[in-house]
Design a protein around this motif. Structure first.
Motif, PDB file in Angstrom:
ATOM      1  N   ALA A 295       1.511   6.802   0.599  1.00 43.16           N
ATOM      2  CA  ALA A 295       1.004   8.147   0.298  1.00 43.16           C
ATOM      3  C   ALA A 295      -0.136   8.537   1.233  1.00 43.16           C
ATOM      4  CB  ALA A 295       0.550   8.212  -1.151  1.00 43.16           C
ATOM      5  N   SER A 296      -0.494   7.639   2.162  1.00 43.98           N
ATOM      6  CA  SER A 296      -1.496   8.005   3.176  1.00 43.98           C
ATOM      7  C   SER A 296      -0.869   8.093   4.555  1.00 43.98           C
ATOM      8  CB  SER A 296      -2.611   6.958   3.207  1.00 43.98           C
ATOM      9  OG  SER A 296      -3.212   6.866   1.954  1.00 43.98           O
ATOM     10  N   VAL A 361      -6.203   2.483   7.657  1.00 42.76           N
ATOM     11  CA  VAL A 361      -5.625   2.679   6.324  1.00 42.76           C
ATOM     12  C   VAL A 361      -4.203   2.104   6.266  1.00 42.76           C
ATOM     13  CG1 VAL A 361      -4.634   4.527   4.916  1.00 42.76           C
ATOM     14  CG2 VAL A 361      -7.051   4.580   5.493  1.00 42.76           C
ATOM     15  N   LYS A 364      -4.449  -1.712   6.122  1.00 46.67           N
ATOM     16  CA  LYS A 364      -4.869  -2.212   4.805  1.00 46.67           C
ATOM     17  C   LYS A 364      -3.752  -2.071   3.776  1.00 46.67           C
ATOM     18  CE  LYS A 364      -9.770  -1.304   5.421  1.00 46.67           C
ATOM     19  NZ  LYS A 364     -10.741  -0.202   5.322  1.00 46.67           N
ATOM     20  N   SER A 365      -3.038  -0.967   3.866  1.00 51.50           N
ATOM     21  CA  SER A 365      -1.970  -0.729   2.897  1.00 51.50           C
ATOM     22  C   SER A 365      -0.855  -1.764   3.058  1.00 51.50           C
ATOM     23  CB  SER A 365      -1.432   0.689   3.101  1.00 51.50           C
ATOM     24  OG  SER A 365      -0.306   0.900   2.313  1.00 51.50           O
ATOM     25  N   SER A 368      -2.072  -5.218   1.926  1.00 49.89           N
ATOM     26  CA  SER A 368      -2.109  -5.281   0.474  1.00 49.89           C
ATOM     27  C   SER A 368      -0.696  -5.436  -0.104  1.00 49.89           C
ATOM     28  CB  SER A 368      -2.786  -4.008  -0.041  1.00 49.89           C
ATOM     29  OG  SER A 368      -2.794  -4.000  -1.419  1.00 49.89           O
ATOM     30  N   ARG A 371       0.359  -9.013   0.317  1.00 42.12           N
ATOM     31  CA  ARG A 371      -0.331  -9.917  -0.620  1.00 42.12           C
ATOM     32  C   ARG A 371       0.223  -9.786  -2.027  1.00 42.12           C
ATOM     33  NH1 ARG A 371      -6.308  -8.540   1.156  1.00 42.12           N
ATOM     34  NH2 ARG A 371      -6.490  -9.802   3.060  1.00 42.12           N
TER      35      ARG A 371
END
Lengths: 448, 442
Positions: A295-296, A361, A364-365, A368, A371
């Motif tokens: 969504a980013s 971003v 990181k997304s 994540s 993980r």
């Protein structure tokens, strides 16, 4: 959290075991995959096989006997299914059951559940002529045909399937993994039994275990299965390969179909020039994340948020065949604007028009997302099942660390290698634009 | 149904423990009125969900007894859920703020609840601050509301094209005369045209109060850190929560016994809906009733039932056969669904089966014990992942219940409880059959 590393070992006769140690789960999970070549002649049979096996065995002759036994084992699950992986087909059996310490009677449910699976797998109900029971086969044929026909019920998924078939015209990958209504209808109980024997004889078997038991313990639990399979084994085992076309070989194809739906679907297919076997697929995954993975992402922020053209707009890769898909639901009138906006976002990445924030971003997304896989037994098993076959054994956490090292140049290079191949547009005939009024024949019901 | 909740002056903390499944969590009654549940778990992901006890059925309400009732357009709760993520022009919206911390956020609206959630593999505490901050600080403008309208219109169209949605709402429309459970959660393209920033603020002020919210956090966090975030992020300035929900009286009868529609699908889809008029105000009574219905439905219709297998073997149903029971203070219904070429025959079989079972009261001890094992396993596995834990805990608490007590209630159901439900729930006069047929090619 410390993650223990996974371990692999051979069980002989084309059987491999991969242990993914997890001490925090309340269930144990086992995934078995038989890998067979994807072929137009056998697709229907292999798709049919898991559901026919699940109908009954010598010890559990009916589905009800089988379900009752699983309920007694504290709702243990055995799922028999199949799926395409690149240009091979995986016949899969999944087991999930409560881990010993969570069972009031402290029973080892995994051992008992494997015993049920072995009965289904090695002692199917057969007719006197060494074929599967025709009543079971005929009924599962009908269910499979219904299910193939019902693919159209889910419009977004159906549109992607149609796109996939159009991009890969003439390639094995275009073979419908579940066969077609015609090929399913033509399968006989005798043929199906032959396919079953072939699978046991020639298909490499990979087993993935997620839970707290050790390699040694799991090997012991699987030994009845291994010895039963050994009796069927013949050589040489199947070797499967996927043809990867790294660049679109023609001008962009445009395929349009009309459907009586309110929302039109725009789907674009690309040759991604990146597959898992390359070893650095995570770079492509990062490019995808930036383009339309969250969504980013650029697509979401531009096509949905800034332009308000759609509710869903996303990109997702097919990592074994080397394809990239973009899918969004729009008004038919917005087709040109949406297509141009999508093209512009892809071009922007190629030109290096990526802000620091967008890049970090996306990183990181994706990290994540990798993980998170560590928390799901089935997602972990599938992770390795998709990779082991390409010789990749890195864990999701290790892959997350690799993403950390990616540069903007890596992402730009991935974007530049992507070539547009085919556009599929499902034009909604009930899509009459924003002023559309209610009152077609749906949902009003009739008095009986 | 007037309920005035005054601000508590002090925060109370309880440790909840369940011996049977060996799990525990901390329940905080925050001084703001918010219920906060913290489930500590070693996991890669931490999930937090902030549930607001309002949804699509809350279309008519009074902010307090002296004010006159307000009716809002259908789809307002869902529209608000979308728009709450917005920020002032030039500022990062909530999704972008989460993303900077590598955190994914999401939200959903149900008939009774609007939930905002995130899952984080790092930066849990900053993410929790963002969650509380954006839900407690709305910002709507004419422009951002207008833009959202076209996005939601596409979402509504997407669901309109989903045949199961159509069958589902056709069933509810046939069961309910007035209750807004019959209305699509997202509203219609027409109803959302009437949603303005004022409407959103009106709804927001009525329901977005800490005393009407439950926060659950599961994962790598401690109750102390969560409490500290709540103390710093929840303003003290809320007046007592006094919103009253208004529901028109709903007759015990159904609207019609049969409904049909069409969609571009391959095989017909059958729904059989049963209106349950056995409603309970007390959340524990409601839980007890729902637990009995769930167990009974499982015994009657699950994959190990004789009935399911009989229909399957006769080719009347395929693997796509399901059942569910939804319940709240003001409505409850059971729903069976099947993909079948012979919807009328399957519906008749279900009705015949239910009448016979009601007459015979035949549930064996073996069936009952087997079902208890299944229930026990599902309770244990709901603690498998942080996300499941957070959502199970929220679903119990939002309704005034508590997760462990729900599990105990489930395990305490007796065969006699099942018979009581059998006699009352499966009333043929309160059943409706709804079929979605394939549309003929255009």
């Amino acid at each position: 959290m410390v993650t223990q590393t996974n371990q692999q070992c051979s069980l002989g006769c084309g059987m491999q075991l991969c242990i993914i140690p997890k001490t925090t789960f309340k269930t144990e999970y086992l995934l078995l995959t038989f890998r067979v070549p994807l072929s137009i002649d056998t697709a229907a049979s292999y798709a049919l096989l898991p559901s026919v096996l699940a109908r009954g065995s010598v010890q559990y002759p009916t589905m009800q006997d089988f379900s009752l036994q699983l309920d007694t084992l504290y709702n243990a699950g055995i799922a028999c299914s199949g799926a395409k992986l690149g240009e091979s087909y995986l016949v899969t059996f999944q087991i999930r059951c409560l881990e010993q310490q969570c069972v009031p009677e402290n029973e080892n449910l995994l051992e008992q559940t494997i015993a049920v699976l072995c009965d289904l797998l090695f002692h199917p109900l057969l007719s006197e002529t060494h074929a599967f029971l025709s009543s079971y086969v005929e009924q599962e044929k009908k269910n499979l045909i219904d299910s193939i026909r019902a693919e159209m019920n889910h419009k977004a998924g159906y549109a992607i399937k149609r796109l996939e078939r159009e991009i890969c015209r003439g390639e094995k990958y275009s073979i419908s993994a579940r066969g077609t209504p015609q090929t399913v209808a033509a399968v006989t109980p005798e043929q199906l039994y032959g396919i079953y024997c072939d699978m046991l004889a020639y298909a490499p078997l990979d087993c993935f275990y997620v839970g707290k038991q050790s390699m040694h313990e799991v090997k012991a639990l699987l030994s009845p299965l291994c010895s039963a399979l050994e009796k069927h084994r013949k050589l040489p085992l199947y070797q499967t390969e996927t043809e990867v076309i790294r660049q679109a070989a023609h001008d962009v194809r445009y395929v349009e179909e009309a459907q009586a739906v309110k929302q039109s679907r725009l789907c674009i297919g690309y040759r991604s020039a990146s597959v898992l076997g390359d070893g650095d697929f995570y770079k492509f995954a990062l490019f995808n994340e930036l383009l339309g993975g969250s969504a980013s992402s650029k697509l979401f922020l531009d096509v949905r948020e800034a332009r308000g053209l759609c509710y869903d707009c996303a990109s997702f890769p097919e990592a074994n065949k080397g394809l990239l898909y973009i899918s969004c639901g729009i008004y038919a009138n917005d087709l040109e604007e949406a297509k141009a906006a999508i093209d512009a976002q892809l071009e922007a990445i190629r030109q290096g028009d990526i802000t620091e924030n967008e890049f970090s971003v996306a990183k990181k997304s994706l990290i994540s997302g990798y993980r998170e896989i560590e928390d799901s037994a089935s997602a972990l098993a599938v992770w390795y099942a998709n990779r082991l076959f390409s010789g990749i054994t890195t864990s999701p956490t290790e892959t997350a660390a690799q993403v950390e090292t990616c540069t903007r140049e890596d992402v730009i290079a991935c974007a530049k290698r992507v070539t547009e191949d085919t556009v599929y547009f499902m034009r909604g005939t009930l899509d009459t634009g924003e002023e559309d009024a209610e009152g077609d024949d749906d949902g009003n019901g009739n008095e009986n | 149904m007037q309920k005035v909740t005054t601000m508590e002056t002090e925060t109370r903390i309880e440790t909840m423990h369940h011996d049977g499944i060996r799990e525990s969590y901390t329940r905080i009654h925050h001084k703001s009125g918010m219920t906060v549940c913290v489930l500590k778990k070693q996991a890669a992901v931490t999930t937090a969900i902030l549930g607001v006890h309002c949804g699509s059925v809350d279309r008519q309400f009074r902010v307090n007894q002296t004010e006159s009732p307000i009716t809002i357009p259908d789809g307002t709760a869902h529209f608000l859920e979308h728009k709450l993520f917005a920020a002032e022009e030039g500022e990062a919206d909530a999704i972008a703020r989460f993303a900077e911390y590598g955190v994914n956020a999401d939200a959903y609206t149900t008939p009774d609840m609007t939930a905002y959630l995130f899952s984080a593999t790092e930066n849990e505490i900053p993410a929790l601050k963002i969650l509380l901050d954006f839900v407690l600080h709305p910002y709507f403008t004419k422009e951002n509301v207008a833009r959202e309208r076209s996005i939601i219109a596409q979402e509504i169209r997407m669901y309109d094209d989903t045949p199961t949605q159509r069958g589902y709402y056709n069933t509810l429309e046939a069961l309910y005369h007035n209750h807004p459970i019959r209305i699509n959660v997202g509203g219609t393209e027409q109803s959302i045209a009437d949603i303005t920033p004022d409407v959103l603020y009106q709804f927001y002020k009525a329901f977005y109060h800490p005393a009407n919210m439950v926060l659950t956090v599961a994962g790598n966090v401690t109750p102390e850190e969560i409490l500290a975030v709540c103390d710093s992020c929840i303003p003290d300035s809320f007046p007592p929560f006094s919103t009253e929900r208004i529901f028109e009286a709903e007759p015990q009868t159904i609207v019609k016994p049969y409904a049909e529609g069409t969609a571009q699908i391959a095989s017909p889809i059958l729904y059989l809906g049963i209106k349950d008029c056995d409603l309970h105000k007390d959340p524990w009574e409601r839980e007890r009733h729902a637990a009995a219905v769930d167990i009974l439905n499982d015994i009657l219709f699950c994959k190990s039932s004789a009935f399911y297998n009989d229909l399957y073997e006769r080719g009347l149903i395929n693997g796509k056969f399901g059942f569910e029971y939804e319940h709240a203070e003001t409505y409850a219904y059971a729903l069976l669904s099947a993909e079948t070429e012979k919807p009328a025959e399957v519906a008749a079989e279900i009705k015949r089966y239910l009448s016979e079972r009601i007459r015979l009261h035949d549930i064996t001890d073996i069936q009952f014990e087997r079902c208890r094992r299944v229930m026990y396993a599902s309770a244990v596995t709901s603690f498998e992942s942080a996300e499941d834990m957070a959502s199970e805990c929220l679903n119990s608490a939002i309704d005034g219940g508590e997760l462990f007590r729900s599990i105990d209630i489930m395990m305490a159901v007796t065969k006699e409880d099942l018979f009581a439900v059998l006699d009352r729930l499966y009333d043929l006069n309160r059943m409706t059959v709804s079929v979605v047929f394939p549309k003929q090619p255009v």
